[in-house]
Design an enzyme around this catalytic site. Structure first.
Site, PDB file in Angstrom:
ATOM      1  N   LYS A  13      -6.463  -6.768  15.125  1.00 28.15           N
ATOM      2  CA  LYS A  13      -5.317  -7.533  14.596  1.00 28.15           C
ATOM      3  C   LYS A  13      -4.803  -8.495  15.663  1.00 28.15           C
ATOM      4  O   LYS A  13      -4.559  -9.672  15.393  1.00 28.15           O
ATOM      5  CB  LYS A  13      -4.203  -6.582  14.140  1.00 28.15           C
ATOM      6  N   SER A  57      -0.384  -6.986  11.525  1.00 29.27           N
ATOM      7  CA  SER A  57       0.249  -5.663  11.410  1.00 29.27           C
ATOM      8  C   SER A  57       1.251  -5.454  12.534  1.00 29.27           C
ATOM      9  O   SER A  57       1.082  -5.970  13.651  1.00 29.27           O
ATOM     10  CB  SER A  57      -0.855  -4.604  11.515  1.00 29.27           C
ATOM     11  N   TYR A  92      -9.011  -0.849  15.889  1.00 28.33           N
ATOM     12  CA  TYR A  92      -8.474  -1.486  14.678  1.00 28.33           C
ATOM     13  C   TYR A  92      -7.273  -2.361  15.039  1.00 28.33           C
ATOM     14  O   TYR A  92      -7.196  -3.533  14.659  1.00 28.33           O
ATOM     15  CB  TYR A  92      -8.056  -0.431  13.638  1.00 28.33           C
TER      16      TYR A  92
HETATM   17  C1  WQD Z   1       3.356   7.048   9.016  1.00 32.31           C
HETATM   18  C2  WQD Z   1       4.049   8.273   9.612  1.00 32.31           C
HETATM   19  C3  WQD Z   1       2.578   9.756  10.802  1.00 32.31           C
HETATM   20  C4  WQD Z   1       0.194  11.113   7.448  1.00 32.31           C
HETATM   21  C5  WQD Z   1      -0.854   2.853  10.016  1.00 32.31           C
HETATM   22  C6  WQD Z   1      -1.578   1.849  10.865  1.00 32.31           C
HETATM   23  C7  WQD Z   1      -0.991   0.490  10.654  1.00 32.31           C
HETATM   24  C8  WQD Z   1      -1.036   0.101   9.205  1.00 32.31           C
HETATM   25  C9  WQD Z   1      -0.462   1.169   8.337  1.00 32.31           C
HETATM   26  C10 WQD Z   1      -3.145  -0.068   7.923  1.00 32.31           C
HETATM   27  C11 WQD Z   1       3.569   8.602  11.028  1.00 32.31           C
HETATM   28  C12 WQD Z   1       3.182  10.421   9.596  1.00 32.31           C
HETATM   29  C13 WQD Z   1       1.144  10.464   8.231  1.00 32.31           C
HETATM   30  C14 WQD Z   1       0.311  12.527   7.262  1.00 32.31           C
HETATM   31  C15 WQD Z   1       2.305  12.505   8.599  1.00 32.31           C
HETATM   32  N1  WQD Z   1      -2.371  -0.297   8.898  1.00 32.31           N
HETATM   33  N2  WQD Z   1       2.176  11.144   8.793  1.00 32.31           N
HETATM   34  N3  WQD Z   1       1.368  13.152   7.838  1.00 32.31           N
HETATM   35  O1  WQD Z   1       0.455   5.214  11.425  1.00 32.31           O
HETATM   36  O2  WQD Z   1       2.654   4.077  10.871  1.00 32.31           O
HETATM   37  O3  WQD Z   1       0.510   2.931  10.405  1.00 32.31           O
HETATM   38  O4  WQD Z   1      -0.985   2.458   8.672  1.00 32.31           O
HETATM   39  O5  WQD Z   1      -4.024  -0.600   7.450  1.00 32.31           O
HETATM   40  O6  WQD Z   1      -1.636  -0.439  11.427  1.00 32.31           O
HETATM   41  O7  WQD Z   1      -1.463   2.231  12.222  1.00 32.31           O
HETATM   42  O8  WQD Z   1       1.173   4.828   9.013  1.00 32.31           O
HETATM   43  O9  WQD Z   1       1.195   6.178   6.946  1.00 32.31           O
HETATM   44  O10 WQD Z   1      -0.468   6.762   8.761  1.00 32.31           O
HETATM   45  O11 WQD Z   1       1.950   7.227   9.146  1.00 32.31           O
HETATM   46  O12 WQD Z   1       3.237  13.138   9.120  1.00 32.31           O
HETATM   47  O13 WQD Z   1      -0.505  13.156   6.617  1.00 32.31           O
HETATM   48  O14 WQD Z   1       3.730   9.390   8.818  1.00 32.31           O
HETATM   49  O15 WQD Z   1       2.499  10.635  11.878  1.00 32.31           O
HETATM   50  O16 WQD Z   1       4.654   9.063  11.746  1.00 32.31           O
HETATM   51  P1  WQD Z   1       1.233   4.342  10.545  1.00 32.31           P
HETATM   52  P2  WQD Z   1       0.891   6.271   8.389  1.00 32.31           P
END
Ligand code: WQD
Length: 342
Positions: A155, A126, A151
């Site tokens: 990785k 990741s 988590y």
């Molecule tokens: C993306 C953006 C949030 C939800 C994570 C893991 C990574 C990978 C994918 C998974 C961020 C914003 C999110 C919400 C929001 N692994 N957001 N409201 O955090 O980039 O990556 O998932 O197995 O390792 O860390 O992805 O989709 O959670 O967030 O504003 O309800 O969307 O703050 O900026 P992230 P995400």
């Protein structure tokens, strides 16, 4: 002769899409899953898309003897390892659960591969291993940073376990694919993401809000140092991402690796803000989303996107689908799920 690829966690979101692409590329696929974080929806969807049943082995990769048995009973040319826990927040509350599960399962696979005299191992890593870096986009040589969560640590640790195993054990070769933000669903709408409970990730939260399952989407933070104040991510279509695995497996099996351990970023190279993604979703699907700004979410990096040049040059892989096409599939999948529950 047809080559056999074992897909651990093959009933999950990424595993099911990869299984479809591998089968279409002519590989024999062995799916193995313990269904700890999914049901049979995606497995059935995979079979429906392909028009045939694929072998499914219900098993837990933390059980060493079960993994040994699997490798004894089947000739396995390559393994793609997805089976892992993946909830970032839960990993902070339950670190040992994450270290035990995610490390043990991978070590068991590598030990079984080693005792067979070697194997080609593809690890699902990741972009989380990069943490927040000032130099964007990130290349594979961008130094990794201490992860924000257990988590994320698993990785980084599994990458190192693979690297060191490849160095020590003849016949073991490895590729780590570092995914950016995989989103969307298969265009058939028969397989997709199935979050349990309240989704942590952005796109499932968007689609569940659009369908009325959630009242309002919270946009975490609007005061980041980015053009519109929301975080920037590299959202990669799940089918594009799945195809990168086929290219990586072919590279390993055809003896085209330049080193016995290689790393590739799997992203589009295009940063998109959270707000831009929401706007694109509304526009392409013709729906209005109820959303509001909320405080920053602890642990979020401000911005990250890939330099995918190495994957393009070495794997011959490139993201092809537009974010609009991808968001249309995400919405079609959510509607499909809603139709199943009536
Ligand atoms: C993306 C953006 C949030 C939800 C994570 C893991 C990574 C990978 C994918 C998974 C961020 C914003 C999110 C919400 C929001 N692994 N957001 N409201 O955090 O980039 O990556 O998932 O197995 O390792 O860390 O992805 O989709 O959670 O967030 O504003 O309800 O969307 O703050 O900026 P992230 P995400």
């Amino acid at each position: 002769m047809k080559k056999t690829v074992l897909v651990s966690g093959g009933a999950g979101f990424i595993g099911s899409h990869v299984t479809v692409e591998l089968a279409r590329a002519g590989y024999d696929v062995l799916i193995a899953d313990n269904f700890s974080n999914c049901d049979e929806t995606n497995y059935k969807g995979v079979c429906a898309i392909l028009g045939r049943e694929l072998p499914m082995i219900p098993m837990d990769f933390c059980h060493k003897s079960a993994v040994e048995d699997l490798f004894d009973r089947h000739h396995i040319d390559a393994v793609i390892h997805f089976a892992a826990f993946k909830a970032v927040g839960e990993s902070v509350a339950e670190p040992l659960k994450y270290y035990r599960n995610n490390l043990t399962s991978f070590i068991n696979i590598l030990e079984a591969a080693r005792s067979q005299g070697g194997c080609n191992v593809l690890f699902s890593s990741s972009a989380t291993v990069y943490g927040q870096t000032d130099k964007l986009p990130v290349t594979e040589d961008t130094p990794r940073q201490p992860a924000e969560s257990p988590y994320g640590n698993t990785k980084t640790m599994c990458e190192d376990i693979l690297r060191d195993s490849v160095k020590a054990y003849p016949g073991v070769r490895g590729i780590a694919l570092r995914y950016f933000n995989p989103i969307g669903a298969h265009p058939s709408a028969l397989i997709g993401e199935l979050p349990r409970g309240v989704p942590n990730n952005l796109v499932p939260f968007i689609t569940q809000t659009a369908i009325g399952k959630r009242e309002c989407l919270s946009v975490f933070g609007n005061d980041y140092p980015t053009p519109d104040g929301t975080c920037l991510r590299d959202f990669i279509d799940i089918v594009d991402l799945a195809k990168a695995h086929v290219c990586a497996v072919a590279r390993m099996l055809d003896g085209r690796m330049k080193q016995d351990y290689e790393i590739f970023n799997v992203g589009t190279g295009r940063p998109l803000s959270v707000l831009e993604l929401i706007t694109a979703f509304e526009k392409v699907n013709g729906v209005k989303l109820n959303w509001k700004y909320a405080p920053r979410r602890p642990g979020d990096v401000v911005a990250i996107w890939a330099d995918p040049t190495r994957a393009e040059q070495e794997l011959g892989w490139k993201a092809e689908r537009s974010v609009e096409q991808t968001l249309a599939t995400a919405w079609a999948w959510e509607k499909h799920l809603a139709s199943l529950s009536f």
